[in-house]
Enzyme design. Sequence first.
Site, PDB file in Angstrom:
ATOM      1  N   GLY A   9       0.864  -1.504  -0.080  1.00 47.71           N
ATOM      2  CA  GLY A   9       0.073  -0.057  -0.292  1.00 47.71           C
ATOM      3  C   GLY A   9       0.582   1.463  -0.275  1.00 47.71           C
ATOM      4  NE  ARG A  13      -5.987   7.596   4.407  1.00 52.22           N
ATOM      5  CZ  ARG A  13      -6.931   7.194   5.871  1.00 52.22           C
ATOM      6  NH1 ARG A  13      -7.173   7.392   6.618  1.00 52.22           N
ATOM      7  NH2 ARG A  13      -6.771   5.345   5.757  1.00 52.22           N
ATOM      8  NE  ARG A 327      31.605  12.529  21.582  1.00 52.35           N
ATOM      9  CZ  ARG A 327      32.486  13.924  21.355  1.00 52.35           C
ATOM     10  NH1 ARG A 327      33.269  14.545  21.766  1.00 52.35           N
ATOM     11  NH2 ARG A 327      33.252  13.209  20.022  1.00 52.35           N
ATOM     12  CE  LYS A 345      37.166  11.066  21.337  1.00 59.47           C
ATOM     13  NZ  LYS A 345      37.782  11.677  19.911  1.00 59.47           N
TER      14      LYS A 345
HETATM   15  C1  UD1 Z   1      -8.509  -3.929   4.795  1.00 58.72           C
HETATM   16  C2  UD1 Z   1      -9.893  -5.241   5.008  1.00 58.72           C
HETATM   17  C3  UD1 Z   1     -10.626  -5.043   5.499  1.00 58.72           C
HETATM   18  C4  UD1 Z   1     -10.582  -5.026   6.928  1.00 58.72           C
HETATM   19  C5  UD1 Z   1      -9.141  -3.428   6.205  1.00 58.72           C
HETATM   20  C6  UD1 Z   1      -8.388  -4.097   8.480  1.00 58.72           C
HETATM   21  C7  UD1 Z   1      -9.945  -6.625   2.028  1.00 58.72           C
HETATM   22  C8  UD1 Z   1     -10.493  -6.054   1.182  1.00 58.72           C
HETATM   23  N1  UD1 Z   1      -9.786  -5.043   2.728  1.00 58.72           N
HETATM   24  O1  UD1 Z   1      -9.623  -3.285   3.825  1.00 58.72           O
HETATM   25  O2  UD1 Z   1     -11.751  -5.873   5.768  1.00 58.72           O
HETATM   26  O3  UD1 Z   1     -11.291  -4.131   7.693  1.00 58.72           O
HETATM   27  O4  UD1 Z   1      -7.745  -3.938   5.768  1.00 58.72           O
HETATM   28  O5  UD1 Z   1      -7.592  -3.429   8.017  1.00 58.72           O
HETATM   29  O6  UD1 Z   1      -8.597  -6.526   2.827  1.00 58.72           O
HETATM   30  N2  UD1 Z   1      -2.039  -3.997   0.248  1.00 58.72           N
HETATM   31  C9  UD1 Z   1      -1.967  -4.347  -0.406  1.00 58.72           C
HETATM   32  N3  UD1 Z   1      -1.366  -4.695  -1.931  1.00 58.72           N
HETATM   33  C10 UD1 Z   1      -2.356  -4.123  -2.224  1.00 58.72           C
HETATM   34  C11 UD1 Z   1      -3.597  -3.160  -1.238  1.00 58.72           C
HETATM   35  C12 UD1 Z   1      -3.465  -3.166   0.185  1.00 58.72           C
HETATM   36  O7  UD1 Z   1      -0.093  -4.945  -0.107  1.00 58.72           O
HETATM   37  O8  UD1 Z   1      -3.321  -4.397  -3.114  1.00 58.72           O
HETATM   38  C13 UD1 Z   1      -1.570  -3.996   1.890  1.00 58.72           C
HETATM   39  C14 UD1 Z   1      -1.845  -2.263   2.118  1.00 58.72           C
HETATM   40  O9  UD1 Z   1      -0.207  -2.159   2.577  1.00 58.72           O
HETATM   41  C15 UD1 Z   1      -2.696  -2.861   4.164  1.00 58.72           C
HETATM   42  C16 UD1 Z   1      -2.710  -3.749   3.597  1.00 58.72           C
HETATM   43  O10 UD1 Z   1      -2.907  -4.110   2.716  1.00 58.72           O
HETATM   44  O11 UD1 Z   1      -1.422  -3.101   4.676  1.00 58.72           O
HETATM   45  C17 UD1 Z   1      -4.612  -3.697   3.546  1.00 58.72           C
HETATM   46  O12 UD1 Z   1      -5.168  -2.574   2.746  1.00 58.72           O
HETATM   47  P1  UD1 Z   1      -5.710  -1.313   2.864  1.00 58.72           P
HETATM   48  O13 UD1 Z   1      -5.621  -0.691   1.637  1.00 58.72           O
HETATM   49  O14 UD1 Z   1      -5.881  -0.535   4.383  1.00 58.72           O
HETATM   50  O15 UD1 Z   1      -6.980  -1.779   3.249  1.00 58.72           O
HETATM   51  P2  UD1 Z   1      -8.908  -1.944   4.337  1.00 58.72           P
HETATM   52  O16 UD1 Z   1      -8.780  -1.284   2.167  1.00 58.72           O
HETATM   53  O17 UD1 Z   1      -8.223  -0.780   4.936  1.00 58.72           O
END
Ligand code: UD1
Length: 450
Positions: A9, A13, A327, A345
Site C-alpha cells: 500500500g 495519508r 561519548r 570520549k
Molecule cells: C482491509 C480489509 C478490511 C479490513 C481492513 C483492516 C480487504 C479487501 N479489506 O481493508 O476488511 O477491515 O483491511 O485494516 O482486504 N495491500 C497490498 N496490496 C494491495 C492492497 C493492499 O499490499 O493491493 C496492503 C496494504 O499495504 C495494507 C493492507 O494490505 O497493509 C490493507 O490494505 P488497505 O488498503 O489498508 O485495506 P483496507 O481497505 O483498509
Amino acid sequence: MNIVILAAGQGKRMNSALPKVLHPIAGKPMLSHVLEVARSLKPGKLCVVVGHGGEQVTAALAAPDLVWVKQEPQLGTGHAVLQALPHLDPMVTTLVLYGDVPLIAASTLRRLIGDAENALSILTVTLGDPYGYGRIVRSGGKVKRIVEEKDASIAEKKITEINTGILAAPTTSFQRWLPQLGKQNAQGEYYLTDIVALAVAEKMAVHSSHPGHESEVQGVNSKMQLAELERVYQHNVAASLLHHGVTLADPFRIDVRGELNCGRDVSIDINCLFEGQVCLEDGVSVGPHCVLRNVTVKRGARIEAFSHLQDALVGDHSVVGPYARLRPGAKLGKDVHIGNFVEVKNSNIADHTKANHLAYIGDADVGQRVNVGAGTITCNYDGANKHRTTIEDDVFIGSDTQLVAPVKVGRGATLGAGTTLTRDAPPDQLTVSRPKQLSIAGWKRPVKMK
Ligand code: UD1
Ligand code: CA
C-alpha cells in the site's frame, strides 16, 4: 508455516516520501516489528509483498530469510496474496499479516494458526466505531462472509464485529480460492476478504478469534495513528518494567527505543530516553531527562539529571552528572565521579578518579585516584590527527590545565593550575607552566578622554 506480510500500500495519508511501513515505532520501522513477531513463529517461508517504492523497503530491511515479492499495480489484498502464492510451501498453513499493523502479538497469532487446520481462521474484533472496516456477517452465529464498508448495506454497516485483515488457512485452499476472486465491487479490487464466502460455499469451517488487546490490530494510515501506537508501545514497555520491579517515577514519561534490561531495585526518574541496548544493573538510579544509548551502568551507579551517555560503560557505584556527557568509548571504573559539564570520549578512567566540573577528557587513559581540576582539557586533536594522553595513578591536575597530546603525566605528579603541558610531566613532582606573577606599584587605570 508460511507467512505473507502485505506491505504494498502507498500510505498517501502519511504525507511523506518515506514508504509507510518504514515509518518508525520506537525507533524501528513498523515492518521490522511485524517481521520480529513473524520470525518468532519460525515460518518456513517469510514473504513480504511490496509495491511502489518497494526498492526502498527492500534496501532497508533486506535479510537472507526474506522473500520479496513485487505487486504492481496494486489491485487489492487478494491480488497481493496471489503474487506471493508461487513462493509458498503448499503443504503447510499460510498466515497473512499486514506491514502497517505493527503491534500484533505472537500469542494472538499462535491461537489464530491453531484454528487453521483444514479451516479458514480469521482474526476479528468488536469496535465501538466500526466505520471503514470490513464487517463480519454471521448467520446463526456462524461467519458467512465479510463485506467492506463501501459495499455494505445500511443494516450491514451497523455490524460492530470487524475484520482485522489477519487470517490463516491451508495454502492449498489459498491456491483454490485466490484465482476465483473477482473485482465486481465498489472499489474494483480483488478482495482477500471474499475468500470467506468461498470457504463457506465449500463447507469449510471458518473460525474466528480475537486479539489479546485491541491495539494489537490497530493499523497505521496517518501520523496521528502512528503517534497513538507509539504511546501504546511505550506504555506496554513501561508496564513490563514495572512488572519486573523497576521503579518508574511516571510510566507515561519514559521512552525505550531498543532493549532496556534492568536488575533489581533500579529506579528511573521522568522523561528519560533509552536507545539501542541499555543495561542497568542492580541498584542503579537514573535521574530526570537523561538519554542513554548503548550503555551499561554497573551496580549501584547513579546517573544524575540531564546527562547524555552513548556507547559508554559506567562502573560500580560511579556518579555521572548532572549535565555530563559520555561519548563513544568512555569507560569508567568503580567509584568514578564525572560531574557537571564534563565530556569524556574514547577514554578509560580508572577507579576512584574524579572530574567534577567543566572538563574535556578525550583519547585519554586516566589512572586511579586522579583528581581532574575544573577547566582541564585534553588537546587531543592537532587539526589532522588524534593523539592520546596518559595520566597515571594519584595525579593531581590543577584547574584550567591543557594537556597537549601526545603527553604523559607520571604517577603522583601534580600539575599547577593554568599549566599548558606540552612535554611529559615526571612522577611525584610539581610541574607548572605559567608566567611569573607580577605586580606594578603605582600603576594607574586609563581614564576616558573628554
Ligand atoms: C482491509 C480489509 C478490511 C479490513 C481492513 C483492516 C480487504 C479487501 N479489506 O481493508 O476488511 O477491515 O483491511 O485494516 O482486504 N495491500 C497490498 N496490496 C494491495 C492492497 C493492499 O499490499 O493491493 C496492503 C496494504 O499495504 C495494507 C493492507 O494490505 O497493509 C490493507 O490494505 P488497505 O488498503 O489498508 O485495506 P483496507 O481497505 O483498509
Ligand atoms: Ca487499512
